[in-house]
Every structure is written in structure tokens, then in C-alpha cells.
Design a protein around this motif. Sequence first.
Motif, mmCIF file in Angstrom:
data_model
loop_
_atom_site.group_PDB
_atom_site.id
_atom_site.type_symbol
_atom_site.label_atom_id
_atom_site.label_comp_id
_atom_site.label_asym_id
_atom_site.label_seq_id
_atom_site.Cartn_x
_atom_site.Cartn_y
_atom_site.Cartn_z
ATOM 1 N N TRP A 61 21.057 61.518 40.280
ATOM 2 C CA TRP A 61 20.776 62.599 38.627
ATOM 3 C C TRP A 61 20.167 63.518 38.655
ATOM 4 N N PRO A 62 20.856 65.002 38.234
ATOM 5 C CA PRO A 62 22.007 64.119 37.166
ATOM 6 C C PRO A 62 23.154 64.967 37.638
ATOM 7 N N SER A 63 23.862 65.314 38.439
ATOM 8 C CA SER A 63 25.018 65.607 38.659
ATOM 9 C C SER A 63 25.271 64.792 40.556
ATOM 10 N N GLY A 64 24.651 64.040 40.747
ATOM 11 C CA GLY A 64 25.679 63.363 41.698
ATOM 12 C C GLY A 64 26.237 61.922 41.154
ATOM 13 N N ALA A 65 26.042 61.031 42.471
ATOM 14 C CA ALA A 65 26.839 59.833 41.984
ATOM 15 C C ALA A 65 25.600 58.339 41.459
ATOM 16 N N TRP A 66 25.105 59.039 40.429
ATOM 17 C CA TRP A 66 23.987 58.611 40.169
ATOM 18 C C TRP A 66 23.635 56.716 39.559
ATOM 19 N N ARG A 67 24.951 56.489 39.329
ATOM 20 C CA ARG A 67 25.442 55.028 38.846
ATOM 21 C C ARG A 67 25.492 54.317 39.752
ATOM 22 N N GLU A 68 24.716 54.052 41.306
ATOM 23 C CA GLU A 68 25.267 53.423 42.646
ATOM 24 C C GLU A 68 23.806 53.451 42.951
ATOM 25 N N ARG A 69 22.837 54.499 42.248
ATOM 26 C CA ARG A 69 20.859 54.099 42.007
ATOM 27 C C ARG A 69 20.501 53.641 41.540
ATOM 28 N N LEU A 70 21.143 54.464 40.076
ATOM 29 C CA LEU A 70 19.896 53.951 38.628
ATOM 30 C C LEU A 70 20.756 53.326 37.722
ATOM 31 N N VAL A 71 19.917 52.235 37.149
ATOM 32 C CA VAL A 71 20.515 51.812 35.807
ATOM 33 C C VAL A 71 20.856 52.415 34.645
ATOM 34 N N PRO A 72 22.070 52.398 34.192
ATOM 35 C CA PRO A 72 22.815 53.066 32.511
ATOM 36 C C PRO A 72 22.030 52.457 32.203
ATOM 37 N N ASP A 73 21.653 53.747 30.942
ATOM 38 C CA ASP A 73 21.025 53.058 29.632
ATOM 39 C C ASP A 73 22.303 52.505 28.569
ATOM 40 N N PRO A 74 21.982 51.717 28.106
ATOM 41 C CA PRO A 74 23.293 50.893 27.095
ATOM 42 C C PRO A 74 23.347 51.112 26.195
ATOM 43 N N HIS A 75 22.829 51.768 25.551
ATOM 44 C CA HIS A 75 22.739 52.594 24.776
ATOM 45 C C HIS A 75 23.354 53.708 24.561
ATOM 46 N N GLN A 76 23.302 54.755 25.537
ATOM 47 C CA GLN A 76 23.159 55.829 26.149
ATOM 48 C C GLN A 76 23.603 55.624 27.556
ATOM 49 N N PRO A 77 25.184 55.012 27.627
ATOM 50 C CA PRO A 77 25.462 54.764 29.409
ATOM 51 C C PRO A 77 25.727 56.279 30.144
ATOM 52 N N ARG A 79 23.448 57.880 30.553
ATOM 53 C CA ARG A 79 22.178 58.755 31.157
ATOM 54 C C ARG A 79 22.022 57.275 32.097
ATOM 55 N N PRO A 80 20.847 58.139 33.020
ATOM 56 C CA PRO A 80 20.429 56.285 33.509
ATOM 57 C C PRO A 80 18.874 55.504 32.412
ATOM 58 N N GLY A 86 4.814 49.312 30.835
ATOM 59 C CA GLY A 86 4.261 49.003 32.329
ATOM 60 C C GLY A 86 3.598 50.142 32.555
ATOM 61 N N ALA A 87 2.698 50.213 33.742
ATOM 62 C CA ALA A 87 2.412 51.043 34.468
ATOM 63 C C ALA A 87 3.250 51.818 34.960
ATOM 64 N N GLN A 88 4.785 51.833 35.094
ATOM 65 C CA GLN A 88 5.807 53.044 35.836
ATOM 66 C C GLN A 88 7.091 53.332 34.294
ATOM 67 N N ALA A 89 6.150 53.060 33.258
ATOM 68 C CA ALA A 89 6.621 53.502 31.991
ATOM 69 C C ALA A 89 7.762 55.052 31.571
ATOM 70 N N GLY A 90 8.471 55.052 31.951
ATOM 71 C CA GLY A 90 9.328 56.266 31.626
ATOM 72 C C GLY A 90 10.014 56.782 32.585
ATOM 73 N N TYR A 91 10.076 55.847 33.930
ATOM 74 C CA TYR A 91 10.531 55.851 35.631
ATOM 75 C C TYR A 91 12.045 55.749 35.437
ATOM 76 N N PHE A 92 13.033 55.972 35.847
ATOM 77 C CA PHE A 92 14.476 55.200 35.773
ATOM 78 C C PHE A 92 14.349 54.361 36.370
ATOM 79 N N VAL A 93 15.463 53.321 36.251
ATOM 80 C CA VAL A 93 15.780 51.915 37.117
ATOM 81 C C VAL A 93 15.982 51.394 38.549
ATOM 82 N N SER A 94 15.384 51.712 39.493
ATOM 83 C CA SER A 94 16.012 52.135 40.649
ATOM 84 C C SER A 94 16.256 51.058 41.765
ATOM 85 N N THR A 95 17.719 50.910 41.887
ATOM 86 C CA THR A 95 18.858 49.626 42.292
ATOM 87 C C THR A 95 18.185 49.684 44.054
#
Length: 247
Positions: A61-77, A79-80, A86-95
Motif C-alpha cells: 500500500w498504496p501503490s503496489g499489489a496490496w490486496r495480496e497482503r491486506l484485506v480490502p474494506d468491504p465498503h470501500q474496496p 482501500r484496505p 482493540g489495541a490495534q484499532a486503526g491498523y490494517f488487517v495483515s493476512t
Amino acid sequence: MGVVLIEHWTEFAGAALHRVDAGGHRAYAFLCAGPPVTAQGAPDAYHPDDTGSGSLHDSGWPSGAWRERLVPDPHQPQRPLRQAEGAQAGYFVSTTALADARFPRSNPQAYVDAGRVPYLAMPATWLAQAGAGGVGDFVVVHDRATARSSFGLIGDAGRGRALGEMSERMASDLSGVRAHARSGRGAPQGTLLCVVFPGSRREPAWPLRNSALRSRCEQLLRPLGGVARLAQLADSLAGLPALRPEE
């Protein structure tokens, strides 16, 4: 323990890979030096402000193949997805390629946490080859310099992965100090022996406690001489000539 046979197998990304056979108990092994350390799968791996345990660049993110490593936002696909609480609120979901099917894809608990679990992240092009094994197979990595070993599995795979790339926890096991994916501090400095047991995956492959990972790896190592023979195996591989293309 019977006779352990070591034979050249193939080359990949400049590394020579060798089959290791002890009376039908097979694995393959290779040496690597200075492999990358990844934070992939950790709930605090990547933050849009680049304050995570891993570098945001590594997420794509933001310019590469981020969908291979981050979960897309179902409401804004486009973006991740960011963690909402939780303690990591605001962090991306890393897969990771290995995941716990009991959790939805949007839940960070589904993935293999690089900060807590020893794992290798393997190139997808390598795992596509016959005999290379797959995600969930067990692995042992031994540091010739520190004589320390780490017991884990193949926890991730994908494009851009390097042969021998490892989780922060696996790197920490080998160096004896906390390893950091972002800075590279604490990463093992010596030549590493990686032993992979293709076809050893269990079902379900995840989750597993680290104690269970170690127990299974030690069991798989016994026909090859156990943990005590890892240094000798590393020395044997270091003394072998490079594999020529015609072999």
C-alpha cells in the motif's frame, strides 16, 4: 537412525536445494544468509501512518499489489480494511496464506502472527514446483553462528517473497534477541540451514501452539538424526559444490 543421504536436487533464486533422505523419510534443505524478516500477519504490522512493526512499503500500500497482503474494506474496496477496535484499532488487517477458517477474513485473529509464531514465507513460484511442499508444512531453521534452532511451518506464500524469508518470531528464536521487521535489528547474521518437510501438513493446519510446532518438528527430525545433527547437515551442505545446470 539409518544412513542419511544428501543429493543435489535443483536451484531456485540462486540457492542450491538438496534432498535429504533417511530410509524413506524425506525432506529438503538449503542454506541462506541474511533473509528478510517479515511482520506479515501481526495485528500491528501495518498502519496507514507507517508506524507499524513492519514497513508500510512491504504491505504494497498504496501503490503496489496490496490486496495480496491486506484485506480490502468491504465498503470501500479500493482501500484496505482498518481494524475498528482493540489495541490495534486503526491498523490494517495483515493476512497470511495460512489462516484459521473459524474466523472471517476480516478478523486479524484468523492469521499467523509474525511476532508470535515462527514461520517461513515462501515464494509462490517455488511452492508451485513438484516436491516443494506447501503452506502448513513443517520447517526447522538452524543458525550455524549461534547454534540456535527455530521450529515452525510455512505460514505464508506469495509473489515477491524471498527463499528463507521468516517471521519476526523465527528470527528472534535464531538470534536470541528481539527481531524487528521494520529496522532489521535482531535479525540472524549467520548462514542459516532451512529444512522443509513437504507433505507434513496436518488438518486443520492452523491454529497450532508453538509447543506443538516444536514437538512435531522434532518428531520429523528424528529419522535425520534429530536436532543434534543440524549443525553437521549444515556443514555438509556448505561443503557441497554448486549444482550445474546440466545436472
